[in-house]
Each structure stands twice: as structure tokens, then as C-alpha cells.
Design a protein around this motif. Structure first.
Motif, mmCIF file in Angstrom:
data_model
loop_
_atom_site.group_PDB
_atom_site.id
_atom_site.type_symbol
_atom_site.label_atom_id
_atom_site.label_comp_id
_atom_site.label_asym_id
_atom_site.label_seq_id
_atom_site.Cartn_x
_atom_site.Cartn_y
_atom_site.Cartn_z
ATOM 1 N N GLN A 207 -2.265 -1.956 -1.943
ATOM 2 C CA GLN A 207 -1.254 -2.634 -2.733
ATOM 3 C C GLN A 207 -1.779 -2.753 -4.161
ATOM 4 O O GLN A 207 -2.979 -2.578 -4.397
ATOM 5 C CB GLN A 207 -0.983 -4.032 -2.157
ATOM 6 C CG GLN A 207 -0.503 -4.028 -0.730
ATOM 7 C CD GLN A 207 0.864 -3.396 -0.571
ATOM 8 O OE1 GLN A 207 1.648 -3.300 -1.519
ATOM 9 N NE2 GLN A 207 1.161 -2.930 0.634
ATOM 10 N N PRO A 208 -0.939 -3.069 -5.119
ATOM 11 C CA PRO A 208 -1.414 -3.217 -6.494
ATOM 12 C C PRO A 208 -2.541 -4.254 -6.631
ATOM 13 O O PRO A 208 -3.409 -4.127 -7.481
ATOM 14 C CB PRO A 208 -0.168 -3.659 -7.269
ATOM 15 C CG PRO A 208 0.985 -3.157 -6.462
ATOM 16 C CD PRO A 208 0.525 -3.208 -5.028
ATOM 17 N N TYR A 209 -2.540 -5.260 -5.760
ATOM 18 C CA TYR A 209 -3.548 -6.322 -5.837
ATOM 19 C C TYR A 209 -4.798 -6.025 -5.008
ATOM 20 O O TYR A 209 -5.784 -6.740 -5.102
ATOM 21 C CB TYR A 209 -2.947 -7.668 -5.413
ATOM 22 C CG TYR A 209 -2.235 -7.620 -4.077
ATOM 23 C CD1 TYR A 209 -2.932 -7.773 -2.881
ATOM 24 C CD2 TYR A 209 -0.860 -7.421 -4.017
ATOM 25 C CE1 TYR A 209 -2.292 -7.714 -1.658
ATOM 26 C CE2 TYR A 209 -0.207 -7.374 -2.808
ATOM 27 C CZ TYR A 209 -0.929 -7.518 -1.624
ATOM 28 O OH TYR A 209 -0.276 -7.460 -0.423
ATOM 29 N N GLY A 210 -4.758 -4.981 -4.148
ATOM 30 C CA GLY A 210 -5.935 -4.635 -3.367
ATOM 31 C C GLY A 210 -5.592 -3.989 -2.042
ATOM 32 O O GLY A 210 -4.448 -3.633 -1.782
ATOM 33 N N ARG A 211 -6.602 -3.828 -1.204
ATOM 34 C CA ARG A 211 -6.436 -3.258 0.139
ATOM 35 C C ARG A 211 -6.286 -4.417 1.121
ATOM 36 O O ARG A 211 -7.077 -5.357 1.110
ATOM 37 C CB ARG A 211 -7.636 -2.399 0.508
ATOM 38 C CG ARG A 211 -7.494 -1.680 1.831
ATOM 39 C CD ARG A 211 -8.100 -0.284 1.727
ATOM 40 N NE ARG A 211 -8.030 0.443 2.968
ATOM 41 C CZ ARG A 211 -6.990 1.190 3.353
ATOM 42 N NH1 ARG A 211 -5.940 1.282 2.580
ATOM 43 N NH2 ARG A 211 -7.022 1.843 4.495
#
Length: 142
Positions: free
Chosen positions: A109-113
Motif C-alpha cells: 500500500q502507499p503507507y507500507g506492506r
């Protein structure tokens, strides 16, 4: 300044909860004290590597019909807990080997895995490794 000391997680039984969180997930047992006046235990756990003084989880045994009804569904089926890691692959593999039930596969995701797992009661947890530069990335401690 005040800070968030504990969050309560309503559980059916202290020992079965400890078997899952400490036994399977590798959380640390901080305190397990009997409270005779209330006939309950004060059980505090934390993810491994959590600094002393950081927010911990208080395992709160359900003792009324209303509380029993909330075990596993404290937030209406939403993800309610977010477990940050500095090594997603390591912890995902470790949890999988321990028999954790994944309800959403790993995804970027844009914020991380992130992947979502259910605890022994059905509460949903994110396992997340924040992306470099994300405001919460510095909060990951191991």
C-alpha cells in the motif's frame, strides 16, 4: 504530560489469551497479578522489543453478558490493532509458522506492506511495515 498507558482487550479466558499472544505471537508478559477483591487478574502484555513505559495491552476477562458479547468484536469487525514491524517478511513467516490465521494476504500500500490476521477470538490485526518516510515509520521499535 499524560500518555496512553494501556489499551484493554476483552478476552474470554486469561490463560488461553496468554497462550495465543505470548505463545504464538511472542509477546512479552509484563505482569500477571491476582486481584482478590475483584476476583480477577491484572494481565499486561506487550509486543517484543516494546520499550518500558510504552503503551501495553491489558487482557481484560469478560465478566458480564455484555462483555462476553464483545469478545472478538470490540470494534464491529474493523481492524482494531496495528502491529508495526521493521521486517515484514520475517514476522509474517514467523506468525504463519505459529499457525496464525491470515484473513488478507500481504499487499503493498502507499503507507507500507500490510497483511491482516485474526487473533484467537476473531479480532483483526494489521501486521505492517511502514514505508520509508511515512510519519509512523519511526514508531517501529525492535
Amino acid at each position: 504530560m499524560p500518555h496512553l498507558a494501556h489499551i484493554a482487550l476483552v478476552v474470554r479466558d486469561y490463560d488461553e489469551a496468554l497462550a495465543f499472544y505470548v505463545g504464538k505471537l511472542g509477546f512479552e508478559l509484563v505482569e500477571d497479578s491476582y486481584q482478590p477483591a475483584q476476583d480477577k487478574r491484572w494481565v499486561i502484555i506487550r509486543p517484543p522489543g516494546t520499550p518500558v513505559g510504552a503503551t501495553t495491552i491489558l487482557l481484560a476477562r469478560a465478566s458480564t453478558p455484555e462483555q462476553v458479547a464483545r469478545v472478538g468484536d470490540q470494534v464491529g469487525g474493523r481492524v482494531s490493532f496495528f502491529l508495526a514491524t521493521d521486517d515484514f517478511a520475517r514476522d509474517h513467516a514467523r506468525f504463519t509458522a505459529a499457525g496464525v490465521t491470515w484473513v488478507r494476504a500481504p499487499a503493498d500500500q502507499p503507507y507500507g506492506r500490510v497483511a491482516v490476521f485474526a487473533d484467537l477470538y476473531g479480532n483483526l490485526w494489521d501486521l505492517i511495515e511502514y514505508a520509508a518516510g511515512h510519519p509512523a515509520a519511526g514508531a517501529t521499535r525492535r
